[in-house]
Design an enzyme around this catalytic site. Structure first.
Site, mmCIF file in Angstrom:
data_model
loop_
_atom_site.group_PDB
_atom_site.id
_atom_site.type_symbol
_atom_site.label_atom_id
_atom_site.label_comp_id
_atom_site.label_asym_id
_atom_site.label_seq_id
_atom_site.Cartn_x
_atom_site.Cartn_y
_atom_site.Cartn_z
ATOM 1 N N ASP A 50 0.811 -1.218 0.000
ATOM 2 C CA ASP A 50 0.000 0.000 0.000
ATOM 3 C C ASP A 50 0.850 1.277 0.000
ATOM 4 O O ASP A 50 0.693 2.135 0.882
ATOM 5 C CB ASP A 50 -0.908 0.029 1.246
ATOM 6 C CG ASP A 50 -1.749 -1.220 1.398
ATOM 7 O OD1 ASP A 50 -2.166 -1.788 0.375
ATOM 8 O OD2 ASP A 50 -2.017 -1.620 2.548
ATOM 9 N N GLU A 224 -11.443 0.506 -3.729
ATOM 10 C CA GLU A 224 -10.805 0.974 -2.492
ATOM 11 C C GLU A 224 -9.563 1.773 -2.847
ATOM 12 O O GLU A 224 -9.364 2.153 -4.009
ATOM 13 C CB GLU A 224 -10.499 -0.189 -1.555
ATOM 14 C CG GLU A 224 -9.681 -1.308 -2.164
ATOM 15 C CD GLU A 224 -9.416 -2.451 -1.193
ATOM 16 O OE1 GLU A 224 -9.943 -2.444 -0.069
ATOM 17 O OE2 GLU A 224 -8.643 -3.367 -1.553
HETATM 18 O O1 FUB Z 1 -3.319 -3.663 3.165
HETATM 19 C C1 FUB Z 1 -4.625 -3.954 3.608
HETATM 20 C C2 FUB Z 1 -5.607 -3.554 2.562
HETATM 21 O O2 FUB Z 1 -5.382 -4.273 1.374
HETATM 22 C C3 FUB Z 1 -5.522 -2.119 2.124
HETATM 23 O O3 FUB Z 1 -6.005 -1.212 3.027
HETATM 24 C C4 FUB Z 1 -6.230 -2.221 0.826
HETATM 25 O O4 FUB Z 1 -6.120 -1.092 0.029
HETATM 26 C C5 FUB Z 1 -5.605 -3.451 0.251
HETATM 27 O O5 FUB Z 1 -4.368 -3.183 -0.334
#
Ligand code: FUB
Length: 464
Positions: A50, A224
């Site tokens: 991320d 997301e």
């Molecule tokens: O790293 C945990 C979660 O997985 C993140 O918050 C999302 O964006 C995905 O990458």
């Protein structure tokens, strides 16, 4: 051995101890090669995911999540597990420094203890202060169930960051992203199935007005990880989206930070090895745009232990983002005098060339290039030979029945810089040649096998 980067001062003694096993010589190399870790993945001694990259001053700062592996007593087995955040920086995208932990789950007053879910963060600078935004499940007795988003504030991009005592009011979700427009108005974006956006007050820790659902994005499939930036008056809202089975990176454009946005295209397709998530940021640094994203390089069988990467990103004249192809070579110039990890190749011959972990039980030990046929080759681009005043070239190689390699530049038929004979042996060995042709400036490098038997290449470097 693909020498592990030494990325922090505290790492040096621990890493040194391990390397002592591999011999004093190797330890010496690791010190001289300490910060040369170009190529993908960018961080080579721990999992990172991320990536929020930010340019502060003359460096890029990287604020990733920090995947660790869950155990019986730590997190939930088979799922994401994260307890803290590190920050990294680089002035050239090649040498990365780990500045250590900046936030830990159990030192933030509102975070549910031992929830191991410090998911994707972001950081931004305003008036000399640095605001670090991070999601985590909150203490449910006080805040209800689910993820909330908090802020920690510092005077420097590397901290120390002081967490606010409460999460941001009226925000429930993950993956915070902050954008400050040319007029000074700040916006917070986050996700919870959909993507949401709202204005932030000048204090950067409270919403200013209504929360807007950016519902004009593709309706079906999880979205997301928003990342918003502006270029030539176009606001780019970029986000991972499950259009098919796993996430790919897409973008939509608009003429206002809160939209409406119109779907505009795919920035990066689904991971070829099936890493379910991708999460990214896009920044311009020294006139070039870059996409930071993640993949599961060190954990091919478990995609919740990820690694941050970067590749160059290009726009067409009308502002369209050209789809970025993930590479191992990544970005940045590699000096001829550093250990050039050929396994982070630009191209491989179709036949007789492959990449393998050096030790599949110790994957942070890195990779090797394995050439098994005569004329099999590996290409590594953008090596800087400077003025070319080198006396010798050396390689870390292994060839059980012996063999030889040609070192060429430009193309597989380009000028030969050296021919290297490798004596037979089952162990890695340093092989050196002082019979060298001179090369200068930036060159694409080729290693071409001259034997039908197996040759494993770790790295090559030039010496004065
Ligand atoms: O790293 C945990 C979660 O997985 C993140 O918050 C999302 O964006 C995905 O990458």
């Amino acid at each position: 051995m693909a020498i592990r980067p030494i990325t922090s001062v505290s790492d040096i003694s621990a890493r040194g101890q391990k390397q002592r096993k591999a011999g004093l010589l190797l330890v010496l190399f690791s010190f001289t090669a300490a910060l040369s870790v170009a190529q993908n993945p960018l961080i080579r001694d721990q999992y990172t995911a991320d990536p929020s990259a930010r340019v502060f001053g003359d460096s890029v700062y990287l604020y990733p999540s920090h995947d660790i592996l869950a155990t019986k007593d730590r997190g939930r087995m088979g799922w994401f597990c994260m307890e803290d955040y590190h920050v990294f920086s680089s002035a050239n995208l090649t040498d990365w420094i780990d500045h250590g932990v900046i936030i830990t789950q159990n030192k933030v007053p509102w975070v549910k203890p031992d929830s191991y879910s410090m998911w994707a963060p972001d950081c931004i600078e305003r008036n000399g202060k640095f605001y670090f935004y991070f999601p985590s499940p909150a203490d449910s007795a006080q805040y209800g169930r689910g993820f909330r988003i908090g802020v920690a504030i510092a005077d420097k991009p590397t901290g120390p960051f002081i967490p606010q005592p409460e999460p941001i009011k009226d925000v429930r979700g993950i993956d915070p992203n902050v954008f400050i427009d040319k007029d000074g108005q700040a916006y917070l974006y986050w996700s919870a199935g959909n993507i949401y956006g709202a204005k932030l007050k000048a204090n950067m820790v409270e919403l200013d007005g209504e929360v807007k659902t950016l519902g004009e994005l593709p309706i079906k499939g999880l979205k997301e990880g928003p990342f918003l930036f502006e270029r030539n008056g176009i606001y780019y809202l970029t986000y991972p989206h499950v259009e098919n089975k796993i996430e790919r990176l897409e973008y939509a454009t608009g003429s206002n930070p809160l939209g409406p946005f119109k779907f505009a295209g795919v920035i990066m397709n689904e991971s070829p090895t099936g890493c379910w998530t991708n999460h990214h940021s896009i920044v311009q640094f020294q006139k070039q745009w870059y996409l930071f994203y993640h993949h599961n390089d060190y954990s091919p069988a478990f995609d919740k232990a990820r690694s941050v990467r970067a590749d160059s990103l290009f726009f067409t004249p009308d502002g369209t983002i050209q789809t970025v192809k993930p590479t191992l070579r990544g970005v940045g110039v590699t000096k001829a005098s550093t250990t050039i990890q050929m396994d982070r190749y630009s191209r491989l011959s179709d036949d007789g060339a492959s990449i393998e972990f050096i030790d599949s039980l110790d994957r942070f030990g890195g990779w090797q290039t394995v050439l098994t046929k005569k004329q099999a080759w590996v290409q590594y681009n953008t090596v800087d030979f400077g003025k070319g005043a080198y006396a010798s070239v050396e390689m870390n190689v292994k060839a059980p029945t012996g063999g030889s390699l040609q070192v060429r530049i430009g193309s597989i038929n380009g000028p030969i810089l050296a021919e290297i004979n490798i004596p037979p042996g089952a162990e890695w060995k340093l092989v050196k040649s002082s019979k060298l042709k001179r090369a200068s400036g930036l060159q694409n490098l080729f290693l071409i096998s001259q034997t039908a038997e197996t040759i494993a290449v770790d790295w090559i470097r030039w010496q004065k």
